[in-house]
Design an enzyme around this catalytic site. Structure first.
Site, PDB file in Angstrom:
ATOM      1  CG  ASP A   8      -1.698   1.207   1.442  1.00 36.24           C
ATOM      2  OD1 ASP A   8      -2.334   1.640   0.469  1.00 36.24           O
ATOM      3  OD2 ASP A   8      -1.693   1.767   2.562  1.00 36.24           O
ATOM      4  CG  LEU A   9       1.780   5.652  -1.937  1.00 33.64           C
ATOM      5  CD1 LEU A   9       3.275   5.400  -2.105  1.00 33.64           C
ATOM      6  CD2 LEU A   9       1.253   6.406  -3.170  1.00 33.64           C
ATOM      7  CG  ASP A  10      -1.738   7.480   0.531  1.00 33.34           C
ATOM      8  OD1 ASP A  10      -0.855   8.318   0.331  1.00 33.34           O
ATOM      9  OD2 ASP A  10      -2.680   7.272  -0.260  1.00 33.34           O
ATOM     10  CB  THR A  16       0.057  10.882   2.079  1.00 33.79           C
ATOM     11  OG1 THR A  16      -0.301   9.518   2.156  1.00 33.79           O
ATOM     12  CG2 THR A  16       1.188  11.060   1.088  1.00 33.79           C
ATOM     13  CE  LYS A  44      -4.043   7.082   9.378  1.00 37.44           C
ATOM     14  NZ  LYS A  44      -3.285   6.748  10.568  1.00 37.44           N
ATOM     15  N   GLY A  45      -7.224   4.469   3.949  1.00 33.19           N
ATOM     16  CA  GLY A  45      -7.480   3.353   3.037  1.00 33.19           C
ATOM     17  C   GLY A  45      -8.780   3.460   2.269  1.00 33.19           C
ATOM     18  NE  ARG A  48      -9.351  12.085  -5.023  1.00 27.27           N
ATOM     19  CZ  ARG A  48      -8.817  12.323  -6.222  1.00 27.27           C
ATOM     20  NH1 ARG A  48      -9.456  13.081  -7.099  1.00 27.27           N
ATOM     21  NH2 ARG A  48      -7.653  11.803  -6.554  1.00 27.27           N
ATOM     22  CB  SER A 113      -2.019   2.871  -3.609  1.00 24.41           C
ATOM     23  OG  SER A 113      -2.598   4.078  -3.177  1.00 24.41           O
ATOM     24  CB  ALA A 114      -7.406   3.437  -2.434  1.00 22.45           C
ATOM     25  CB  SER A 115      -3.730   7.295  -3.670  1.00 22.74           C
ATOM     26  OG  SER A 115      -3.449   8.581  -4.171  1.00 22.74           O
ATOM     27  CG  ASN A 117      -3.466  12.475  -6.061  1.00 23.28           C
ATOM     28  OD1 ASN A 117      -3.483  13.152  -7.088  1.00 23.28           O
ATOM     29  ND2 ASN A 117      -4.421  12.572  -5.144  1.00 23.28           N
ATOM     30  CE  LYS A 144      -5.693  -1.004  -0.980  1.00 27.52           C
ATOM     31  NZ  LYS A 144      -4.554  -0.272  -0.435  1.00 27.52           N
ATOM     32  CD  GLU A 168      -3.506  -1.781   2.962  1.00 29.63           C
ATOM     33  OE1 GLU A 168      -3.596  -0.954   3.894  1.00 29.63           O
ATOM     34  OE2 GLU A 168      -3.869  -1.515   1.819  1.00 29.63           O
ATOM     35  CG  ASP A 169      -1.793   2.494   6.494  1.00 27.01           C
ATOM     36  OD1 ASP A 169      -2.135   2.117   5.345  1.00 27.01           O
ATOM     37  OD2 ASP A 169      -2.075   3.617   6.950  1.00 27.01           O
TER      38      ASP A 169
END
Ligand code: BG6
Ligand code: MG
Length: 218
Positions: A8-10, A16, A44-45, A48, A113-115, A117, A144, A168-169
């Site tokens: 995962d990214l964020d 972020t 989180k996760g 948007r 990632s869900a982002s 960006n 997710k 994952e966080d």
């Protein structure tokens, strides 16, 4: 046998959440209600548009779909103004070393990632080249805890889910990894991420050897 790691990214590669928080709080202020750090945990996760729904639920407000699209756009413009200025210094401790070790050992690396960006963030922190495959909010239909993001990553790498490990966080992300039948490592606190196979605080000092031991003993 581990053949791929999906990140995962964020909250895993970079923090972020603080920029998302400032941007959502600014929108809440404009709409006339308070949005706290604690509220931010719920985003989180989460995608948007779903994040906006949660924010508006907190404020007890309702808007049309068009109005909501405009609000999400506005929040994103502010968010992008922060992430545009990100540098490699914002990569979380131990991440570059762990990614490099994976590469050296021939283990594939994917982003899940869900982002939307993600490409910009990877570019700014100069990590784009480290990922064999990038699956992000632009390439998935289901958010997710649906496993789509991780299953697509594994498919694009040509590796079966049982040989993949997810980092994952977020609770929704850990559920997604479990739904994909992948071994899952939570990044954060065991109290929150209890459903992960293993929870670590971060990548500082984490090695492939430790990962293999954890999998063997689980
Ligand atoms: C996730 C974040 O990675 O991406 C969420 O944890 C965020 O907080 C989601 O809402 C979507 O991000 P973006 O950048 O497409 O708005
Ligand atoms: Mg995350």
């Amino acid at each position: 046998m581990i053949k791929a790691c999906l990140f995962d990214l964020d909250g895993v590669v970079v923090d972020t959440a603080k920029y998302h928080f400032i941007a959502w709080r600014s929108l809440a202020e404009e709409l006339g209600f308070e949005f706290t750090q604690e509220d931010n945990e719920r985003l989180k996760g989460v995608s948007r548009m779903k994040s906006l729904d949660i924010l508006l639920e907190i404020g007890g407000l309702e808007f049309s779909d068009d109005e909501k699209l405009a609000m999400a756009e506005k929040k994103n413009t502010l968010y992008v103004s922060y992430i545009e200025r990100m540098t490699p210094e914002e990569i979380l401790p131990g991440v570059p070393e762990f990614l490099q070790e994976l590469r050296n050992k021939g283990i594939k690396i994917a982003l899940g990632s869900a982002s939307k960006n993600s490409p910009m963030i990877l570019d700014r922190i100069q990590l784009s080249g480290m990922f064999d495959v990038v699956i992000d909010g632009n390439s998935i239909k289901e958010a997710k805890p649906n496993p789509e993001v991780f299953l697509k990553g594994a498919e694009r790498l040509g590796i079966s889910p049982e040989n993949c490990v997810v980092f994952e966080d977020a609770v929704a992300g850990i559920e997604a990894a479990r739904n994909a039948k992948m071994y899952c490592i939570g990044i954060g606190e065991p109290e929150t991420l209890g459903m992960a196979d293993l929870v670590i605080k971060g990548f500082d000092g984490f090695t492939v050897e430790k990962l293999k031991k954890a999998i063997e003993t689980s």
